[in-house]
Design a protein around this motif. Structure first.
Motif, short mmCIF file in Angstrom:
data_model
loop_
_atom_site.label_atom_id
_atom_site.label_comp_id
_atom_site.label_asym_id
_atom_site.label_seq_id
_atom_site.Cartn_x
_atom_site.Cartn_y
_atom_site.Cartn_z
N GLY A 1 2.50 1.58 -4.62
CA GLY A 1 1.60 0.67 -5.32
C GLY A 1 0.37 0.30 -4.53
N TRP A 2 0.01 1.10 -3.53
CA TRP A 2 -1.14 0.80 -2.66
C TRP A 2 -2.28 1.79 -2.88
N GLY A 3 -2.39 2.34 -4.08
CA GLY A 3 -3.40 3.36 -4.33
C GLY A 3 -4.82 2.92 -4.08
N ASP A 4 -5.11 1.62 -4.22
CA ASP A 4 -6.48 1.13 -3.99
C ASP A 4 -6.90 1.27 -2.54
N ALA A 5 -5.95 1.42 -1.63
CA ALA A 5 -6.29 1.52 -0.21
C ALA A 5 -7.14 2.75 0.08
N THR A 6 -6.92 3.81 -0.66
CA THR A 6 -7.69 5.03 -0.42
C THR A 6 -9.18 4.79 -0.64
N ALA A 7 -9.52 4.16 -1.77
CA ALA A 7 -10.93 3.89 -2.06
C ALA A 7 -11.55 2.97 -1.02
N GLU A 8 -10.80 1.97 -0.58
CA GLU A 8 -11.32 1.06 0.43
C GLU A 8 -11.57 1.79 1.75
N LEU A 9 -10.64 2.64 2.15
CA LEU A 9 -10.80 3.40 3.38
C LEU A 9 -11.96 4.38 3.28
N GLN A 10 -12.13 5.00 2.12
CA GLN A 10 -13.25 5.92 1.93
C GLN A 10 -14.58 5.17 2.00
N ARG A 11 -14.63 3.96 1.44
CA ARG A 11 -15.86 3.17 1.48
C ARG A 11 -16.23 2.81 2.91
N LEU A 12 -15.26 2.36 3.68
CA LEU A 12 -15.52 2.01 5.07
C LEU A 12 -15.97 3.22 5.88
N MET A 13 -15.34 4.37 5.61
CA MET A 13 -15.72 5.59 6.33
C MET A 13 -17.14 6.00 5.97
N ALA A 14 -17.47 5.94 4.68
CA ALA A 14 -18.82 6.33 4.24
C ALA A 14 -19.89 5.43 4.83
N GLU A 15 -19.54 4.16 5.07
CA GLU A 15 -20.49 3.21 5.65
C GLU A 15 -20.50 3.25 7.18
N GLY A 16 -19.67 4.13 7.75
CA GLY A 16 -19.61 4.25 9.19
C GLY A 16 -18.91 3.11 9.88
N ARG A 17 -18.11 2.36 9.14
CA ARG A 17 -17.40 1.20 9.70
C ARG A 17 -15.98 1.62 10.11
N PHE A 18 -15.93 2.58 11.00
CA PHE A 18 -14.66 3.19 11.37
C PHE A 18 -13.71 2.19 12.05
N ALA A 19 -14.26 1.31 12.84
CA ALA A 19 -13.42 0.36 13.57
C ALA A 19 -12.69 -0.59 12.64
N GLU A 20 -13.22 -0.77 11.43
CA GLU A 20 -12.60 -1.70 10.47
C GLU A 20 -11.50 -1.05 9.64
N MET A 21 -11.43 0.25 9.67
CA MET A 21 -10.47 0.95 8.80
C MET A 21 -9.02 0.58 9.13
N ALA A 22 -8.72 0.42 10.39
CA ALA A 22 -7.34 0.13 10.78
C ALA A 22 -6.83 -1.16 10.17
N SER A 23 -7.74 -2.12 9.92
CA SER A 23 -7.32 -3.41 9.37
C SER A 23 -6.81 -3.30 7.95
N VAL A 24 -7.12 -2.21 7.26
CA VAL A 24 -6.62 -1.99 5.90
C VAL A 24 -5.10 -1.76 5.93
N ILE A 25 -4.62 -1.22 7.03
CA ILE A 25 -3.19 -0.94 7.16
C ILE A 25 -2.50 -2.21 7.67
N ASP A 26 -1.98 -3.00 6.74
CA ASP A 26 -1.38 -4.27 7.12
C ASP A 26 0.03 -4.06 7.67
N ASP A 27 0.70 -5.15 8.03
CA ASP A 27 2.02 -5.05 8.65
C ASP A 27 3.05 -4.39 7.74
N GLU A 28 2.96 -4.70 6.44
CA GLU A 28 3.92 -4.09 5.50
C GLU A 28 3.74 -2.58 5.45
N MET A 29 2.51 -2.14 5.38
CA MET A 29 2.24 -0.69 5.38
C MET A 29 2.70 -0.05 6.67
N LEU A 30 2.39 -0.69 7.78
CA LEU A 30 2.77 -0.14 9.08
C LEU A 30 4.28 0.05 9.17
#
Length: 341
Positions: free
Chosen positions: A258-287
């Protein structure tokens, strides 16, 4: 369930010592990925420097090479290793094929299927069991003179593993292959609900059984001597999961939770060059779903609890450092012995 390892170098000058060390430590298999060097070249060296450990590609990118080239290289590594080689093939994703390797990515599933069948036909021609005569939809091989034929070897049956995420590749592995490379970005739920049923369908279509195929996977592990070291290990693991999760092909691994929206968020951050912020999308439950948290003392128990009955082989996503403190190397030797005894 066996414990393998990944080759910790891409420098041909270092392959021999690294491979010998992995064998001496007791690992069951040594896998070489394709990153900045051809895994066939690396394993050719490893084959000559070892005598017991299994050797395999995890993975060799399939389409940039003619199956004839792949067949010849695999034949040589199999001969040099005395029958210890496994050819692991993967399609890679569209962008890498078209923009990094400059090869077409047309119908990758059917193309890989034909490649597997063509490879086995070529090997039979090398062994003198068949006349080279392959005409398929994607490949043609019907010319080989004695000058270009490497000739028979002692162990002509080379196992083929393929890597994949989607159901087609899983079915294909079940139908035709000796093994399947599970993607490091996986969860037990995804394995049970998508991967294993599709492999079972492929097995049934070919009249095969589960024991006819090996499933191997690199696993993300937040590992340490104590909670402080485990916590420090989480950041790099989150970043790597985020990197894979940004790829559209791997979105189904998010979807089953049920985390399909994470892909779009990660793609947005990558496209904006905000690579350091991508890891924060992976929360404790996902980890907790996509990685394992363990100390050295409970690593074996946790690996077995998570994967027994599902996977046949596992290895840590990252290779072990070649130089470790004595106490840490002793711990690893105990872990390897417990897993592979």
């Amino acid at each position: 369930m066996k414990l393998d390892t990944v080759l910790a170098t891409t420098d041909l000058r270092d392959v021999g010592p690294v491979a010998r060390h992995a064998e001496e430590m007791g690992f069951d298999f040594l896998w070489a990925p394709e990153t900045v060097a051809s895994p066939m070249m690396l394993l050719g060296v490893a084959a000559l420097e070892t005598s017991k450990i299994g050797l395999g590609t995890a993975i060799l990118v399939a389409f940039p090479r003619s199956p004839m080239i792949t067949a010849m290289e695999a034949w040589q590594v199999q001969k040099a290793s005395g029958g210890r080689f496994v050819l692991g093939l993967g399609t890679q994703v569209k962008g890498h094929n078209e923009r990094r390797f400059s090869v077409p990515f047309d119908r990758p599933g059917p193309r890989l299927r034909e490649m597997i069948l063509a490879l086995r036909h070529i090997w039979k021609a090398f062994q003198g069991e068949e006349r080279l005569s392959w005409k398929g939809e994607f490949y043609r091989f019907d010319l080989i003179t004695p000058f270009f034929n490497p000739g028979p070897i002692e162990h002509p049956t080379i196992p083929i593993y393929i890597a994949g995420v989607n159901e087609y590749m899983c079915r294909l592995a079940g139908e035709l292959c000796e093994g399947f490379h599970v993607h490091p970005f996986h969860s037990v739920k995804y394995l049970n609900e998508v991967v294993l049923p599709a492999i079972s369908t492929g097995l049934a279509s070919a009249g095969r059984k589960r024991e006819d195929i090996q499933l191997t996977a690199p696993v993300f592990v937040c590992l340490g001597r104590d909670e402080k070291e485990i916590e420090a290990a989480k950041g790099p693991v989150r970043a790597q999961i985020a990197f894979y999760g940004a790829t559209r092909t791997y979105k189904p691994v998010f979807n089953v939770h049920g985390w399909g929206d994470a892909t779009a968020e990660l793609q947005r951050l990558m496209a904006e060059g905000r690579f350091a912020e991508m890891a924060s999308v992976i929360d404790d439950e996902m980890l907790a779903v996509y990685a394992l948290e363990a100390t050295y003392e409970d690593l074996v128990d946790k690996l077995k609890a998570k994967y027994s009955g599902i996977l046949d082989r596992v290895y840590l996503y990252l290779p072990l450092p070649q130089k470790m403190p004595e106490d840490l190397e002793l711990r690893w030797r105990a872990i390897i012995s417990e897993m592979n005894s």
